[in-house]
Design a protein around this motif. Structure first.
Motif, mmCIF file in Angstrom:
data_model
loop_
_atom_site.group_PDB
_atom_site.id
_atom_site.type_symbol
_atom_site.label_atom_id
_atom_site.label_comp_id
_atom_site.label_asym_id
_atom_site.label_seq_id
_atom_site.Cartn_x
_atom_site.Cartn_y
_atom_site.Cartn_z
ATOM 1 N N UNK A 358 11.496 -38.381 -16.965
ATOM 2 C CA UNK A 358 9.720 -37.989 -16.976
ATOM 3 C C UNK A 358 8.470 -37.038 -17.273
ATOM 4 N N UNK A 359 9.347 -36.608 -17.768
ATOM 5 C CA UNK A 359 8.600 -35.120 -17.922
ATOM 6 C C UNK A 359 8.881 -34.541 -19.789
ATOM 7 N N UNK A 360 8.254 -32.899 -19.422
ATOM 8 C CA UNK A 360 8.712 -32.677 -20.959
ATOM 9 C C UNK A 360 9.468 -31.392 -20.600
ATOM 10 N N UNK A 361 10.336 -30.795 -18.703
ATOM 11 C CA UNK A 361 11.024 -29.983 -18.780
ATOM 12 C C UNK A 361 11.575 -29.545 -19.282
ATOM 13 N N UNK A 362 12.452 -29.045 -19.725
ATOM 14 C CA UNK A 362 13.818 -28.772 -20.019
ATOM 15 C C UNK A 362 14.982 -27.471 -19.289
#
Length: 454
Positions: A358-362
């Motif tokens: 649900x996010x762009x965090x990697x």
């Protein structure tokens, strides 16, 4: 080099490599000095620390006094990944250029003009396809079909069978021979330079081939006809992928750009819809991760970064979401599977990244360290397990080794942490893994000559 009988990759284990060991990290300058003194220099391999985390013992093979599984060197609040190099094969066939997986088999192609066939997961060699059509630069597998791109600018299509023994048959060559007889000089079906990459659109039966001649060709496999040929970049095409959900074609090039192409409805021609350019560095590899809820495109560049773009649900446009930073040299290959991204680099390492739901965090879960030359190609497949997600990762390096890794990833909900912890983890990662890669002297010599990736 000929093999007889059924042999596993362990039979050809590189004497200088041990799955439980990591070679010492030396700078390029140190390697150059050693190379000047002794061309046969080969660094030793002191053992790397083993993990003894009690929380993960339940997932390890029972009855082993010393487990081969290793925690990632990256320090995170909760250990998220275990990995183990289960096989290290040192080949005398030359450099492996491409890896493909299908039907429980692994296919590798190298300078030897042979297609080696291995059975998953134990890496038993099942057979070998000998070709007389020149060096194979790329391979693609789908179902019971193999597509091989040769240095003579042609593509071969093979059928294979998997039973007690491996059987194969060449069924076609693209372009068809009649094209050369009728139009030897002007036929647009012939690539004018090396075919570097391929992608297959399953729904329409279209094979796309990208070449150093800056063009992409679309082949309709029903009649083996080239239905479209178009110039896509200002420099050589390094990679091509197809989004199986909508048929969009993504190409990347040494000119530093990624382009998105769409086939016109009920026509065979393709039109440019977007050009993605975040920096001028050559783009060497791409991977696409598409699910019902989102779609991400990843590109690996020569500056060591992995850029990613997220597709808007309403407009269909791809917006730049950021970049994954950690590799010290060029990113040469990428694989995306589930929420994981595997990146292989010229710095000899493979990094494993996970995208948060649900996010762009990697986050970087692991750095697989074992090769002594640039990691040229990767392939991976999913192996579901009861508690964790298991993966088999195959890597080939310009140190002429082929490695098989088992990777186990803890469920995301058991390893999540807040943004403050993330920032601390990023700082730790940067400081703890700031070290020089291992480079073999023979690779350094090729790099200095400037003909490494030709």
């Amino acid at each position: 080099m000929e093999f007889h009988g059924r042999k596993t990759a362990h039979c050809y284990m590189d004497n200088e490599s041990n799955p439980l060991q990591s070679p010492p990290r030396l700078s390029i300058r140190t390697h150059l000095d050693m190379y000047d003194q002794d061309p046969q220099f080969s660094p030793g391999s002191p053992p790397s620390p083993r993990s003894s985390a009690s929380a993960l013992q339940l997932m390890l093979p029972p009855g082993s006094p010393e487990t081969p599984w290793t925690l990632s060197p990256l320090q995170t609040p909760s250990p998220a990944l275990l990995y183990h190099c289960v096989a290290s094969l040192h080949r005398q066939d030359g450099n492996i250029h491409s890896i493909a997986i299908s039907k429980g088999l692994v296919f590798t192609v190298s300078d030897s003009k042979r297609i080696r066939v291995w059975r998953q997961p134990e890496c038993i060699e099942r057979g070998c396809i000998k070709t007389s059509s020149g060096e194979i630069r790329a391979i693609l597998a789908y179902g019971n079909k193999l597509f091989t791109a040769h240095r003579d600018c042609k593509i071969r299509i093979w059928n294979y069978t998997v039973s007690d023994s491996f059987g194969y048959k060449k069924i076609s060559t693209l372009p068809k021979r009649s094209s050369f007889l009728l139009f030897p000089k002007t036929s647009s079906q012939q690539h004018k330079d090396c075919v570097s990459c391929m992608a297959y659109y399953h729904a329409e039966g279209l094979l796309y081939t990208g070449s150093y001649d800056r063009t992409v060709k679309a082949w309709r496999l029903v009649d083996n006809k080239c239905v479209d040929s178009f110039v896509v970049h200002e420099s050589k095409v390094n990679a091509i992928v197809v989004n199986q959900d909508d048929g969009c074609v993504f190409t990347c090039s040494s000119d530093g750009s990624v382009k998105i192409w769409r086939r016109l409805y009920r026509e065979n021609s393709h039109t440019l819809t977007m050009t993605l350019r975040f920096q001028q560095s050559p783009v060497n590899a791409m991977a696409i991760s598409s699910t019902f809820s989102n779609c991400f495109l990843y590109s690996g560049s020569s500056d060591g970064t992995v850029n990613f773009w997220e597709k808007e649900k309403t407009s269909g446009r791809f917006n730049h979401g950021g970049f994954l930073q950690g590799h010290r040299f060029s990113v040469l290959c990428l694989v995306a599977i589930e929420k994981l991204i595997f990146s292989g680099s010229e710095d000899t390492t493979i990094r494993v990244w996970r995208r948060e739901e649900g996010s762009c965090f990697h986050e970087c879960l692991a750095v697989l360290d074992g090769h002594r030359g640039p990691v040229k190609c990767l392939a991976a497949c999913l192996q579901m397990e009861k508690i964790v997600m298991g993966f088999l990762v195959y890597s080939a390096s310009l140190d002429q080794t082929f490695k098989v890794w088992r990777v186990k990833v803890m469920p995301e909900e058991q390893t999540c942490f807040d943004f403050a912890d993330r920032n601390d983890s990023k700082t730790k990662t940067k400081t703890e893994y700031e070290m020089s890669p291992v480079l073999s002297p023979s690779w350094v010599e090729k790099k200095l000559r400037g003909n490494l990736f030709q």
